[in-house]
Scaffold this motif. Structure first.
Motif: not given
Ligand code: HEM
Length: 388
Positions: A153-176, A275-279
């Motif tokens: 559950x430690x790695x699950x929680x960490x993956x969730x946080x990292x993916x949320x930060x990285x995923x939202x930024x990955x979607x905004x990055x092409x717009x920026x 694409x990773x973020x959308x996946x």
């Protein structure tokens, strides 16, 4: 955080020496104009250092809220440092806030210099780049550990946080990136022409993929064209004019092959990460989590260095793309660099120092990762009864 802060402090000190020693004319010319950015960075750095101390050593001494707030201030001051330094870099692309008299800048307005048109869009692009790179790197590490210890559950929680930060930024990055490219088209049209492989000025410019620069023919070989799309993307008009490389004096051309390749790699990686973020979003929508999908976890491990590669490529595109200028239109790189001979010795010394520091970071990170708990237990905070 502590490892990267320490390395940041050492490399930052080397950089400040390097600015004075290797770029004396640049500092003399630009120092009074962009000095404000470096002063703000200094304040942000000290704030970060103070609250990092509380964050690292205050766990048993301050309340959970104060501890969390200290972590938040570390993050905010880190972002402020990044923003002001990139705005100073933006000023080198679109210099503002002074007038020239007898070759010397006068009537200096440091605020106008800081709020230059390139910097205002480069800064958010770089901050997103930092979030996306670190988010994907951390997600990749925890995905790898989850493949080895499924259900932790430690790695699950960490993956969730990292993916949320990285995923939202990955979607905004092409717009920026798109907004930034429009700004480059407005203020640095030659750089944009090189980014986009636009050799001749045309109306209804095509969007071009790939291509190898042929310096004899002054053309790109093996380039794929999608008609009208570049004009449409830049000006929302399929027939708009886009200036080509050949419309500018050849003495001002940057190294075309390097700049175009770096730009294309950055954009390609940006779309792969999006694409990773959308996946990930689709997996969460369909199955409520991403932990069961082994293909996703494995791909995430492979994707973990992508953000850092894109960031390096972005800087190559920006900096090499500005050559031969160090401050566009005012100061050439050749005039700004020190005339001192014998620079091989400091180059080798500082190169070796950076390689040594990189090895230390890798070693410390590997040790840190292997020390993560096999099973995650909720530890009560010493000053509160609630688990945190
Ligand atoms: C997805 C499409 C992307 C587009 C259209 C795009 C566009 C741009 C443009 C036009 C520049 C040049 C700015 C200048 O020279 O003034 C730039 C620079 C840069 N890009 Fe990207 N980019 C994209 C993705 C990414 C990604 C994924 C990263 C990193 C994770 C990244 C990191 C950078 C960095 C570090 C710079 C230099 C610093 C800055 O100008 O902020 N870019 N990008």
């Amino acid at each position: 955080t502590a490892i990267f802060f320490a390395i940041g402090a050492v490399t930052g000190t080397v950089l400040s020496f390097q600015l004075g020693l290797l770029w004396p004319s640049f500092m003399e010319w630009a120092g009074p104009i962009i000095g404000l950015a470096f002063s703000i960075e200094g304040f942000a750095f000290f704030t970060e250092a103070i609250f990092l101390g509380i964050y690292l050593y205050g766990w048993r001494k301050v309340s959970p809220r104060a501890h969390l707030a200290a972590g938040g201030i570390v993050a905010v001051s880190g972002v402020v440092s990044g923003v002001v330094v990139v705005m100073a870099n933006g000023w080198m692309n679109t210099p503002r806030g002074f007038t020239i008299m007898d070759g010397t800048p006068i009537n200096i307005d440091p605020i106008a210099a800081l709020l230059n048109p390139s910097g205002l869009l480069q800064a958010p692009h770089m901050i997103l780049a930092a979030f996306v790179s670190v988010g994907f790197a951390v997600a990749g590490i925890h995905a790898w550990l989850l493949l080895r210890h499924p259900g932790n559950s430690f790695h699950q929680a960490a993956l969730k946080i990292a993916l949320t930060v990285g995923g939202i930024s990955a979607i905004l990055q092409p717009v920026s990136g798109d907004l930034l490219a429009k700004r480059v088209a407005e203020f640095q049209p030659l750089k944009l022409a090189v980014f986009e492989g636009q050799v001749r000025t045309e109306h209804g410019a095509a969007f071009r993929l790939g291509g190898v620069w042929n310096s004899e023919k002054e053309e790109f070989d093996y380039i794929l064209e999608i008609p009208y799309v570049l004009s449409l993307m830049l000006y929302l008009d399929p027939n708009a004019e886009v200036k080509g490389i050949q419309s500018f004096a050849k003495e001002n051309w940057p190294p075309i092959g390097i700049v175009r390749t770096a730009f294309q790699i950055m954009v390609l990686i940006g779309f792969i990460m999006m694409c990773f973020a959308l996946w990930a979003a689709w997996l969460v929508f369909k199955t409520r989590n991403v932990f069961q999908c082994k293909a996703f976890l494995k791909s995430m491990v492979l994707a973990s260095p992508l953000g850092f590669i894109a960031t390096e490529m972005g800087w190559v595109a920006t900096e090499v793309g500005r050559q031969p200028w160090v401050v566009v239109g005012y100061l050439k790189t050749a005039e700004a660099v020190t005339p001192m001979p014998g620079l091989t010795v400091p180059l080798v010394f500082f190169g070796a120092l950076y390689v040594f520091l990189a090895c230390i970071v890798i070693w410390l990170m590997v040790r840190h990762i292997s020390a993560t708990p096999k099973q995650f237990e909720m530890i009560p905070h010493p000053l509160s009864n609630k688990p945190v």
